[in-house]
Design a protein around this motif. Structure first.
Motif, PDB file in Angstrom:
ATOM      1  N   LEU A 184      35.274  17.236  49.461  1.00 34.91           N
ATOM      2  CA  LEU A 184      34.880  18.651  49.472  1.00 34.91           C
ATOM      3  C   LEU A 184      33.389  18.791  49.207  1.00 34.91           C
ATOM      4  O   LEU A 184      32.677  19.542  49.878  1.00 34.91           O
ATOM      5  N   ALA A 201      31.468  18.879  43.203  1.00 36.38           N
ATOM      6  CA  ALA A 201      31.923  19.861  44.194  1.00 36.38           C
ATOM      7  C   ALA A 201      31.448  21.253  43.787  1.00 36.38           C
ATOM      8  O   ALA A 201      31.007  22.052  44.624  1.00 36.38           O
ATOM      9  N   PHE A 202      31.521  21.537  42.485  1.00 35.90           N
ATOM     10  CA  PHE A 202      31.042  22.832  41.996  1.00 35.90           C
ATOM     11  C   PHE A 202      29.537  22.962  42.241  1.00 35.90           C
ATOM     12  O   PHE A 202      29.055  23.999  42.716  1.00 35.90           O
ATOM     13  N   LEU A 226      28.888  23.775  45.727  1.00 39.63           N
ATOM     14  CA  LEU A 226      29.167  25.203  45.970  1.00 39.63           C
ATOM     15  C   LEU A 226      27.964  26.047  45.573  1.00 39.63           C
ATOM     16  O   LEU A 226      27.534  26.939  46.310  1.00 39.63           O
ATOM     17  N   TRP A 278      32.904  32.867  53.765  1.00 34.22           N
ATOM     18  CA  TRP A 278      34.314  32.554  53.950  1.00 34.22           C
ATOM     19  C   TRP A 278      34.510  31.455  54.992  1.00 34.22           C
ATOM     20  O   TRP A 278      35.301  30.527  54.807  1.00 34.22           O
ATOM     21  N   LEU A 300      33.671  28.079  53.531  1.00 29.50           N
ATOM     22  CA  LEU A 300      34.719  27.655  52.592  1.00 29.50           C
ATOM     23  C   LEU A 300      35.953  27.182  53.346  1.00 29.50           C
ATOM     24  O   LEU A 300      36.536  26.140  53.033  1.00 29.50           O
ATOM     25  N   LYS A 301      36.334  27.958  54.344  1.00 31.51           N
ATOM     26  CA  LYS A 301      37.547  27.651  55.107  1.00 31.51           C
ATOM     27  C   LYS A 301      37.385  26.330  55.857  1.00 31.51           C
ATOM     28  O   LYS A 301      38.229  25.450  55.773  1.00 31.51           O
ATOM     29  N   ALA A 318      37.420  23.439  53.522  1.00 30.06           N
ATOM     30  CA  ALA A 318      38.768  23.152  53.030  1.00 30.06           C
ATOM     31  C   ALA A 318      39.592  22.439  54.099  1.00 30.06           C
ATOM     32  O   ALA A 318      40.286  21.460  53.812  1.00 30.06           O
ATOM     33  N   HIS A 319      39.484  22.896  55.342  1.00 28.33           N
ATOM     34  CA  HIS A 319      40.248  22.261  56.414  1.00 28.33           C
ATOM     35  C   HIS A 319      39.826  20.815  56.614  1.00 28.33           C
ATOM     36  O   HIS A 319      40.657  19.907  56.713  1.00 28.33           O
ATOM     37  N   ALA A 320      38.505  20.601  56.673  1.00 35.68           N
ATOM     38  CA  ALA A 320      38.010  19.242  56.894  1.00 35.68           C
ATOM     39  C   ALA A 320      38.377  18.340  55.719  1.00 35.68           C
ATOM     40  O   ALA A 320      38.721  17.173  55.900  1.00 35.68           O
ATOM     41  N   THR A 321      38.319  18.893  54.505  1.00 32.24           N
ATOM     42  CA  THR A 321      38.677  18.113  53.322  1.00 32.24           C
ATOM     43  C   THR A 321      40.139  17.686  53.384  1.00 32.24           C
ATOM     44  O   THR A 321      40.482  16.526  53.136  1.00 32.24           O
ATOM     45  N   MET A 322      40.986  18.635  53.742  1.00 38.68           N
ATOM     46  CA  MET A 322      42.423  18.355  53.847  1.00 38.68           C
ATOM     47  C   MET A 322      42.669  17.244  54.856  1.00 38.68           C
ATOM     48  O   MET A 322      43.418  16.296  54.596  1.00 38.68           O
ATOM     49  N   SER A 371      45.590  23.900  52.708  1.00 36.96           N
ATOM     50  CA  SER A 371      44.297  23.247  52.459  1.00 36.96           C
ATOM     51  C   SER A 371      43.536  23.991  51.370  1.00 36.96           C
ATOM     52  O   SER A 371      42.658  23.434  50.725  1.00 36.96           O
ATOM     53  N   MET A 372      43.902  25.257  51.162  1.00 38.97           N
ATOM     54  CA  MET A 372      43.231  26.058  50.128  1.00 38.97           C
ATOM     55  C   MET A 372      43.585  25.592  48.718  1.00 38.97           C
ATOM     56  O   MET A 372      42.944  26.003  47.751  1.00 38.97           O
ATOM     57  N   ILE A 395      42.828  23.056  47.464  1.00 39.61           N
ATOM     58  CA  ILE A 395      41.678  22.332  46.921  1.00 39.61           C
ATOM     59  C   ILE A 395      40.925  23.204  45.917  1.00 39.61           C
ATOM     60  O   ILE A 395      40.350  22.694  44.955  1.00 39.61           O
ATOM     61  N   PHE A 396      40.954  24.522  46.112  1.00 34.65           N
ATOM     62  CA  PHE A 396      40.184  25.378  45.207  1.00 34.65           C
ATOM     63  C   PHE A 396      40.844  25.541  43.830  1.00 34.65           C
ATOM     64  O   PHE A 396      40.156  25.378  42.821  1.00 34.65           O
ATOM     65  N   HIS A 431      48.559  18.753  47.744  1.00 33.97           N
ATOM     66  CA  HIS A 431      47.481  18.990  48.700  1.00 33.97           C
ATOM     67  C   HIS A 431      47.511  17.965  49.835  1.00 33.97           C
ATOM     68  O   HIS A 431      47.579  18.323  51.002  1.00 33.97           O
ATOM     69  N   TYR A 444      49.413  18.145  59.146  1.00 28.02           N
ATOM     70  CA  TYR A 444      48.252  18.887  59.654  1.00 28.02           C
ATOM     71  C   TYR A 444      47.243  17.928  60.275  1.00 28.02           C
ATOM     72  O   TYR A 444      46.723  18.160  61.371  1.00 28.02           O
ATOM     73  N   ARG A 462      45.991  17.478  64.239  1.00 28.95           N
ATOM     74  CA  ARG A 462      44.552  17.451  64.568  1.00 28.95           C
ATOM     75  C   ARG A 462      44.105  16.087  65.065  1.00 28.95           C
ATOM     76  O   ARG A 462      42.923  15.851  65.265  1.00 28.95           O
TER      77      ARG A 462
END
Lengths: 447, 171
Positions: A72, A264-265, A268, A279, A282-283, A286-290, B21-22, B24-25, B59, B66, B70
């Motif tokens: 992230l 990570a903070f 940010l 947004w 962030l989105k 998050a997607h790439a991190t996942m 994926s959210m 992570i926050f 997570h 997913y 992809r």
């Protein structure tokens, strides 16, 4: 069947299966299931119970939590464009030298390697940022491709690094804790960076066609004082992050997982300061991190299945018998292990290599009385080549994906060769001078 | 009809991944909270470590299908990419049937039994915080099921490439 035959058969099957192009993680799991069944005499329940337990064990592993957080951090940093400013400053500061822009790339990559733990982001970012500039100034294509791929790959060696997190999580040993690995990798990472730096400087001074300096007017548009001031200014954000992450780990204040959270903070905050936090960012982050996390972790799951089955059917002992039992000189055994890792690096990616080889090689290295931390770092430095060696090198693909028109795979392959050689020289230096690895962890953690 | 099933599964995998994926926050939030409490106020939480580990486990488990949709899982396709499209599809069908399906079917079944046993005992972690862990085992079973579904969708797509003469497969 005897363990010897099973061991050989399992590896041959794995190699054959991998060439079919199915995702590696699933292939590892399938080969593990097949040989687990053969070895247990077809006890399906026992095998899948074991696999379910393996997966569950990975689902609450605190050490590995650092992986998504570091990813992230890299994603956010990449999107906040903090590297751009440093490169643009160094463009002027170093650009006047022969090969100066190449040197600027190495410096930027080294600095940012100390803030990110993956390679994808840095190779892509530098590819997009630096390649057009290098091309415009007439840099040889091979040279620029080599510089960016090799320097970008430092991201996963210079700590923080998810490679070390995976390694630490895999061995679970005190000597090779993530903190120790991070501390141990600092000098080796800087060593490789200096080798690249020196090489570019020397090659371009011998033959300026490879990397011509920028024009006098461009190089002298700022005064010396301004150059220093701007360089320092653009170094502040990454330095603050390095302090937050590496500083807290080395001071023993934070666990690597907590440090990853702080990083990570920090990323940010940097993105917010640079006005890039919204947004969409962030989105996308998050997607790439996942996606990256799940890729690494699925490999971890498949690799765990593989090594569990392999070790339980006695494969580890078979390999150890061949390498240690034969009475070979321990340095020859080390050379063999390193060569295997190097060769595997041509075809499969770092995580799969670690997951398959570490459970087998680590006990052998211990038995031969090699320092476990030093051995682990050698392996990780060796894995730097896996990103560059064709046919399958991550950095090459990432670079090709963003390189401007006119860059062929041929340019890239020829370009990385000298750098692979430099990596091997670095490996040799570390093998000869182990204190380059072990000194720093000793200072910080007294091990 | 099969094309529709495949599209639905793909859309589901994508959507569930985008949402999860959210995680992570909150994960980041818990880690930071723990750091602040421990170093700032010297009052470490009893639940920080476990909560982070479980959030992280969910997570990446949700992420597996997913990442699959992809095409994010590493594969060594340097040899197969040289083959013609149909041959590649045929190899894909075979590897999915032989490598993927049996293992993921097994993982789905056994992790489901794993979860059911856990639910029956209302299993809790053997730590001082002792959170219930059966929900996480349910997530594990669910995620393997999602992955299995995604594999079926991939299979349908490859079969379409293999048998369709009129090219209607959009990438």
């Amino acid at each position: 069947m005897s363990p010897e035959i099973l061991t050989v058969a399992m590896f041959v099957t794995l190699i054959a299966a991998i060439t079919l192009g199915h995702p590696l993680a699933y292939t590892l799991a399938a080969v593990a299931a097949l040989f687990g069944l053969i070895d247990s005499g077809g006890d399906v329940g026992a095998i899948f119970d074991m696999f379910a337990n393996n997966t569950w064990g990975l689902m609450n592993n605190y050490v590995l939590v650092a992986i998504p957080l570091f990813i992230l951090m890299a994603q956010l940093l990449d999107r906040s464009k903090v590297a751009d400013e440093l490169f643009e400053t160094l463009f002027v500061v170093l650009g006047g030298l022969k090969g100066g822009l190449g040197l600027a790339v190495v410096v930027v990559c080294t600095v940012f390697a100390a803030t990110t733990g993956i390679i994808g982001a840095s190779v892509v970012a530098m590819g997009l940022l630096a390649t057009p500039a290098l091309m415009k100034k007439g840099y040889q294509k091979e040279m620029s491709a080599g510089i960016i791929c090799a320097a970008g790959t430092l991201g996963i060696l210079i700590p923080p690094s998810i490679m070390m997190v995976v390694y630490g999580g895999l061995t679970g040993m005190k000597e090779t804790s993530v903190g120790n690995l991070f501390a141990g990798a600092i000098f080796p990472g800087l060593l490789l960076a200096s080798l690249y730096f020196g090489y570019i400087l020397i090659r371009c001074n011998i033959n300026p066609q490879l990397g011509p300096p920028i024009s006098k007017e461009e190089a002298s548009k700022w005064t010396m004082a301004k150059k220093i001031r701007l360089t320092l200014k653009s170094l502040i954000p990454p330095m603050a992050l390095i302090l937050a992450v590496m500083g807290t780990i080395l001071a023993g204040v934070a666990t690597p997982t907590e440090a990853a959270g702080l990083g990570a903070f920090g990323a940010l905050v940097l993105a917010a300061v640079n006005g890039k936090l919204n947004w969409t960012v962030l989105k996308e982050s998050a997607h790439a991190t996942m996606s990256t996390t799940a890729m690494v972790m699925m490999l971890f799951i498949g690799g765990k299945f593989f090594s569990t089955v392999f070790l339980s059917m006695g494969g580890g002992d078979v390999v150890a018998d061949v390498l240690v039992g034969s009475g070979m000189n321990r340095w020859i055994v080390l050379l063999i292990m390193m060569s295997i890792v190097f060769l595997m690096g041509m075809f499969i990616d770092w995580a799969a290599i670690l997951l398959v080889t570490v459970p087998i090689f680590m006990p052998i290295a211990m038995e031969l009385d090699f320092n476990p931390l030093w051995f682990s770092i050698l392996l990780c430095v060796n894995l730097q080549t896996s990103f560059l060696t064709p046919p399958f090198g991550y950095a090459l693909f990432y670079f090709k994906g963003v390189a401007p028109e006119g860059y062929t795979m041929g340019h890239i392959y020829r370009g990385i060769m000298p750098f692979v050689l430099l990596q091997l020289i670095g490996l040799l230096i570390l093998a000869i001078f182990p204190s380059l690895v072990t000194w720093l962890p000793g200072i910080f953690f007294g091990s | 009809m099969f094309a529709k099933i495949s599209r639905t599964i793909d859309a589901f995998s994508t959507r569930q991944g985008e949402i999860t994926s959210m995680l992570i926050f909150p994960l980041l939030g818990v880690v930071l909270y723990e750091v602040i409490m421990r170093y700032g106020f010297n009052t470490p939480t009893t639940w920080g470590f476990e909560a982070t580990a479980f959030l992280y486990g969910m997570h990446y488990m949700f992420g597996i299908s997913y990442t699959d949709v992809r095409k994010g899982h590493v594969q060594v396709d340097i040899f197969t990419s040289l083959a013609p499209k149909k041959v590649r599809a045929a190899i894909s069908v075979l590897t999915t049937l032989i490598f993927f399906m049996p293992v993921m079917l097994g993982m789905t079944i056994w992790s489901t039994t794993f979860a059911l046993t856990s639910i029956q005992g209302l299993e809790r972690n053997s730590t001082s915080w002792a959170p219930p862990i059966y929900p996480f085992k349910v997530v594990m079973a669910l995620c393997f099921f999602f992955l299995l579904m995604q594999g079926i969708s991939n299979l349908i797509k490859e079969l379409q490439i293999l048998f369709n003469t009129n090219e209607q497969v959009e990438s």
